[in-house]
Design a protein around this motif. Structure first.
Motif, PDB file in Angstrom:
ATOM      1  N   ALA A  63       0.848  -1.194   0.000  1.00 45.13           N
ATOM      2  CA  ALA A  63       0.000   0.000   0.000  1.00 45.13           C
ATOM      3  C   ALA A  63       0.879   1.237   0.000  1.00 45.13           C
ATOM      4  CB  ALA A  63      -0.917   0.004   1.225  1.00 45.13           C
ATOM      5  N   ALA A  64       0.434   2.278  -0.708  1.00 48.09           N
ATOM      6  CA  ALA A  64       1.221   3.511  -0.792  1.00 48.09           C
ATOM      7  C   ALA A  64       0.313   4.661  -1.207  1.00 48.09           C
ATOM      8  CB  ALA A  64       2.357   3.349  -1.797  1.00 48.09           C
ATOM      9  N   VAL A  65       0.807   5.874  -1.002  1.00 53.33           N
ATOM     10  CA  VAL A  65       0.157   7.066  -1.552  1.00 53.33           C
ATOM     11  C   VAL A  65       1.110   7.624  -2.601  1.00 53.33           C
ATOM     12  CG1 VAL A  65      -0.670   9.401  -1.089  1.00 53.33           C
ATOM     13  CG2 VAL A  65      -1.161   7.574   0.530  1.00 53.33           C
ATOM     14  N   ILE A  66       0.620   7.712  -3.832  1.00 52.84           N
ATOM     15  CA  ILE A  66       1.450   8.146  -4.956  1.00 52.84           C
ATOM     16  C   ILE A  66       0.800   9.350  -5.614  1.00 52.84           C
ATOM     17  CG2 ILE A  66       2.478   7.430  -7.156  1.00 52.84           C
ATOM     18  CD1 ILE A  66       2.163   4.479  -6.036  1.00 52.84           C
ATOM     19  N   ASP A  67       1.485  10.485  -5.546  1.00 53.49           N
ATOM     20  CA  ASP A  67       0.946  11.741  -6.091  1.00 53.49           C
ATOM     21  C   ASP A  67      -0.455  12.032  -5.550  1.00 53.49           C
ATOM     22  OD1 ASP A  67       3.263  12.163  -7.588  1.00 53.49           O
ATOM     23  OD2 ASP A  67       2.499  11.005  -9.282  1.00 53.49           O
ATOM     24  N   GLY A  70      -4.177   7.191  -3.091  1.00 57.14           N
ATOM     25  CA  GLY A  70      -3.909   6.007  -2.290  1.00 57.14           C
ATOM     26  C   GLY A  70      -4.157   4.753  -3.105  1.00 57.14           C
ATOM     27  N   VAL A  71      -3.253   3.788  -3.004  1.00 52.08           N
ATOM     28  CA  VAL A  71      -3.420   2.547  -3.761  1.00 52.08           C
ATOM     29  C   VAL A  71      -2.905   1.364  -2.944  1.00 52.08           C
ATOM     30  CG1 VAL A  71      -1.195   2.820  -4.937  1.00 52.08           C
ATOM     31  CG2 VAL A  71      -2.959   1.413  -5.999  1.00 52.08           C
ATOM     32  N   VAL A  72      -3.593   0.228  -3.071  1.00 55.54           N
ATOM     33  CA  VAL A  72      -3.163  -1.007  -2.430  1.00 55.54           C
ATOM     34  C   VAL A  72      -3.275  -2.119  -3.465  1.00 55.54           C
ATOM     35  CG1 VAL A  72      -5.485  -1.391  -1.454  1.00 55.54           C
ATOM     36  CG2 VAL A  72      -3.515  -2.600  -0.481  1.00 55.54           C
ATOM     37  N   VAL A  95       3.474  -1.718 -10.287  1.00 50.86           N
ATOM     38  CA  VAL A  95       2.048  -2.000 -10.507  1.00 50.86           C
ATOM     39  C   VAL A  95       1.203  -0.988  -9.732  1.00 50.86           C
ATOM     40  CG1 VAL A  95       0.184  -3.664 -10.113  1.00 50.86           C
ATOM     41  CG2 VAL A  95       2.393  -4.461 -10.962  1.00 50.86           C
ATOM     42  N   ALA A  96       1.608  -0.714  -8.491  1.00 48.87           N
ATOM     43  CA  ALA A  96       0.886   0.257  -7.670  1.00 48.87           C
ATOM     44  C   ALA A  96       0.928   1.648  -8.313  1.00 48.87           C
ATOM     45  CB  ALA A  96       1.487   0.309  -6.264  1.00 48.87           C
ATOM     46  N   SER A 150      -5.586   9.548   2.105  1.00 46.92           N
ATOM     47  CA  SER A 150      -5.320   8.113   2.238  1.00 46.92           C
ATOM     48  C   SER A 150      -4.083   7.895   3.101  1.00 46.92           C
ATOM     49  CB  SER A 150      -5.100   7.473   0.868  1.00 46.92           C
ATOM     50  OG  SER A 150      -6.279   7.493   0.107  1.00 46.92           O
ATOM     51  N   VAL A 151      -4.136   6.868   3.946  1.00 52.73           N
ATOM     52  CA  VAL A 151      -2.993   6.512   4.783  1.00 52.73           C
ATOM     53  C   VAL A 151      -2.697   5.021   4.584  1.00 52.73           C
ATOM     54  CG1 VAL A 151      -2.022   6.468   7.100  1.00 52.73           C
ATOM     55  CG2 VAL A 151      -3.658   8.257   6.476  1.00 52.73           C
TER      56      VAL A 151
END
Length: 307
Positions: A63-67, A70-72, A95-96, A150-151
């Motif tokens: 899981a990460a926050v990119i720009d 939030g994406v998992v 991929v994330a 998103s966290v």
């Protein structure tokens, strides 16, 4: 011979090749599945077709926050060892990043997106990874939040990935600690519901039925008046909420806040002078729901010797 969209999907699952190339193969072979597989192998697109059938239940949840998005994601491999491979981890992160950037409608759409920083699709990049690493690798699922704050939280090096979405008037930095603690709660306890308002009447009726039956079978309870038993059931339902609903659960971070998660959120909001609302969350546990094949290594070695 005609073919359907299901045939294209099945061919893709058999070979790991992209949808468009599978369609081309079926057109070229007049819908013959076996010949389509052969056609893809001859073109060098299905070099890892034999690996595609092997069970991939290890890998990584990330899981990460990119720009600001939030994406998992969960990407599977066959062995836990590969799940720690640097190239595999970089692929998962790519991929994330792709999911965050492209906003694909579903997994099929994600697999046809250009993999982050390349001209290859995610499917093609996945095939490259299969060839480089030598195991079946499969992007299994993803989720993303473009709105709110998103966290992310990754537990035990990728065993569990959690993404929490908050609606707040505060900055992301101000609510990061709160969001992470909520994510840790979700990782640890895997609540069945986020809030008691989500518990359906059907679930409540079933719980109530079980509780009343338990009292009927308890000599101390069986002779109590019905009204008393009803009150006891209501008390037990409150315990059900506290055990099964995230916001009603006691915070696992008792060192930070003693009380329910919803009280913890209200406390932080008041302390910071803003509004915070838990909106949603996603919890991916690596390999959950995948039936792992039990290997018999003696039989496997014997078959290799015979071969």
């Amino acid at each position: 011979m005609a073919f359907s969209a299901t045939d294209v999907k099945n061919l893709r699952e058999m070979t790991g090749v992209g949808m468009m190339d599978c369609k081309k193969a079926l057109v070229a072979t007049d819908g013959d599945m076996d010949k389509a597989v052969e056609w893809l192998r001859e073109k060098g697109m299905a070099a890892s077709v034999k690996k595609a059938g092997r069970v991939a239940a290890e890998g990584m949840a990330y899981a990460a926050v990119i720009d600001g998005v939030g994406v998992v994601v969960e990407v599977n491999a066959e062995t836990d060892f590969v799940g720690k491979n640097e190239k595999f981890v970089d692929f998962v992160k790519g991929v994330a990043a792709t999911a965050a950037r492209e906003n694909p409608a579903d997994l099929d759409a994600l697999m046809e997106c250009k993999y982050n920083g390349t001209e290859l699709t995610v499917t093609q990049q996945q095939q490259e990874m299969v060839l480089v690493i030598g195991e079946n690798i499969k992007v299994r699922r993803f989720a993303r939040y473009a709105e709110g704050v998103s966290v992310p939280y990754v537990h035990a090096g990728g065993k569990i990935g959690v993404l929490v979405s908050l609606e707040t008037s505060l900055s992301a930095g101000q609510v990061t600690e709160l969001g992470k603690n909520i994510a840790m709660q979700i990782a640890a306890l895997n609540p069945r519901f986020w809030d008691k308002a989500q518990v359906t009447q059907e679930v409540l009726d079933e719980e109530k039925k079980v509780m009343l039956a338990q009292m009927e079978n308890d000599p101390k309870m069986a002779n109590k008046p019905e009204q008393v038993r009803e009150k006891i059931v209501m008390g037990k339902l409150n315990k059900f909420y506290a055990e099964n609903c995230l916001l009603q659960q006691d915070s696992v971070r008792a060192d930070v806040f003693e009380g329910s998660v919803e009280a913890y959120i209200a406390h932080v909001a008041k302390e910071l002078g803003g509004e915070i609302k838990f909106k949603d969350a996603v919890r991916f546990e690596k390999g959950e729901g995948i039936e792992k094949k039990q290997e018999n290594f003696a039989d496997e070695i014997a078959s290799l010797v015979k071969g």
